[in-house]
Design a protein around this motif. Sequence first.
Motif: not given
Length: 534
Positions: A157-166, A268-287
């Motif tokens: 059994m295995s699973a498809q590699p993680a990839k966004p559909i978008f 607006p500052m909060v949005s910037g911080v959230i955006d930066q934290l979320l998108t610059t994190s090295e999440w790697g492959e996640l399901d």
Amino acid sequence: MQLLHAPSWPHLSFQTSDRNSKGGLLSLEKCLQLSTANCSFQPQKLERSIWVSHKRNFFSFCATKATSVEAGSSAASSGTAEGDVLKALSQIIDPDFGTDIVTCGFVKDLLIDEASGEVSFRLELTTPACPIKDMFEQQANEVVARLPWVKKVAVTMSAQPAKPIFAGDLPAGLRRISNIVAVSSCKGGVGKSTVAVNLAYTLAGMGARVGVFDADVYGPSLPTMVSPENRLLEMNPEKRTIIPTDYLGVKLVSFGFAGQGRAIMRGPMVSGVIDQLLTTSEWGELDYLVIDMPPGTGDIQLTLCQVVPLTAAVIVTTPQKLAFIDVAKGVRMFSKLKVPCVAVVENMSHFDADGKRYYPFGRGSGSQVVQQFGIPHLFDLPIRPTLSASGDSGTPEVVADPQGEVAQTFQNLGVCVVQQCAKIRQQVSTAVTYDKSIKAIRVKVPDSEEEFLLHPATVRRNDHSAQSVDEWTGEQKLQYGDIPEDIEPEEIRPMGNYAVSITWPDGFSQIAPYDQLQMIERLVDVPQPTAVQS
Ligand SMILES: Nc1ncnc2c1ncn2[C@@H]1O[C@H](COP(=O)(O)OP(=O)(O)OP(=O)(O)O)[C@@H](O)[C@H]1O
């Protein structure tokens, strides 16, 4: 009106250009109802997917079915070992997609040694957290072992590699995440973080690779709910990225791990911080990446939903009647952003004492949400001192008591999230496709019964981007004759739950929202299907 014949079923003919009262083409069922009366095959033998949720367009159905019937029957009739095995495996139906596991494309690396009667293959599922993977494995073993010449079966059994559909320009940190699930509540203190964290650890327990992003900058709760060894986020100075911390294999990012405590910031500052934290994190492959949303439905939440390609949302509420009004706001926000709400969790719904069940906050608001907004699943979480204690102790309840009643409710929620995300991915990836055999773009908008066909050149001529229409004057820059009548799309990929990106042979990448595609003149005289050169 045009009659269409399926290539290998000449006895089938369907009236395809009939329109319903709204001007749309008749549905597949209607076509089949109209036509099966005169034909010799039995509709009950159709794949369930045709009749249930994934009602494919008739043309492709005929083309695919005809091809698979031809391929299957030639393999089966010639009695090949491979044909036998695939035929046996095609008895196993994936209940979520309503079709068999061979058609779903799950069977990989099929190896057969006829002399020794040994068969081995891999079942590659859409998610490692598939709740019925053991059942698939067992059934696959059984159906193949039943073949008279088979002596030994080895299934892996295995699973498809993680990839966004978008498609589209995703921030680097999010490019290898399959599903992003928002856990949201419309006011604070209802147990949203409790649900987000326990859901994440449940999904991890089901075998998935999971991350949690605590997007609450004003009051991050994640640091008190988990006990990672490293309580500070590290930076990768070269790549200028953030390395998530980790607790029991789940990746974690929270402003509370940034060494800042809670923040005093403007929107607006909060949005910037959230955006930066979320998108610059090295999440790697996640399901699954579970986002613990900040409470409410204001600008911060809206901006976050726009930056992140959310797959689905889970709404957390409490039973009070007033909570219903807040939940309604949340459902509307997600609906505007075309993010499906897949479940409502009614937290603190009751407690048991003296052999009786008490409902201190009243009853019924959760089921009202389900009824009014058609959200398919409702989960009740009781008031439990252990839930509160585990929130403070740094060990989520589902980890501390994996056999308990609360863990069971989260298991059900986890299964629901896994199944719904898989369905959404399937719907989105098949919403707009190109059918080469009839040279038409087929549109089946998710969550809508409507299916229709479009002429590729008409779609290309209806591009509304700045390259085609002057943004200031509205003047049409792209002329009718600029587009060859026989243009065909090279690639169609989903862009969130609202649009597709179509790449044309001239290199032009057209963003076509579903709303726009629904307005375009539809194809009535559908060409005869032709054999497609592969
Ligand atoms: N079902 C429950 N039974 C007992 N206590 C609970 C339950 N659900 C949540 N709690 C407790 O209620 C408090 C608030 O929960 P939580 O932090 O999850 O809410 P929230 O909606 O995320 O709040 P905020 O918006 O402030 O982040 C916590 O102390 C938590 O442990």
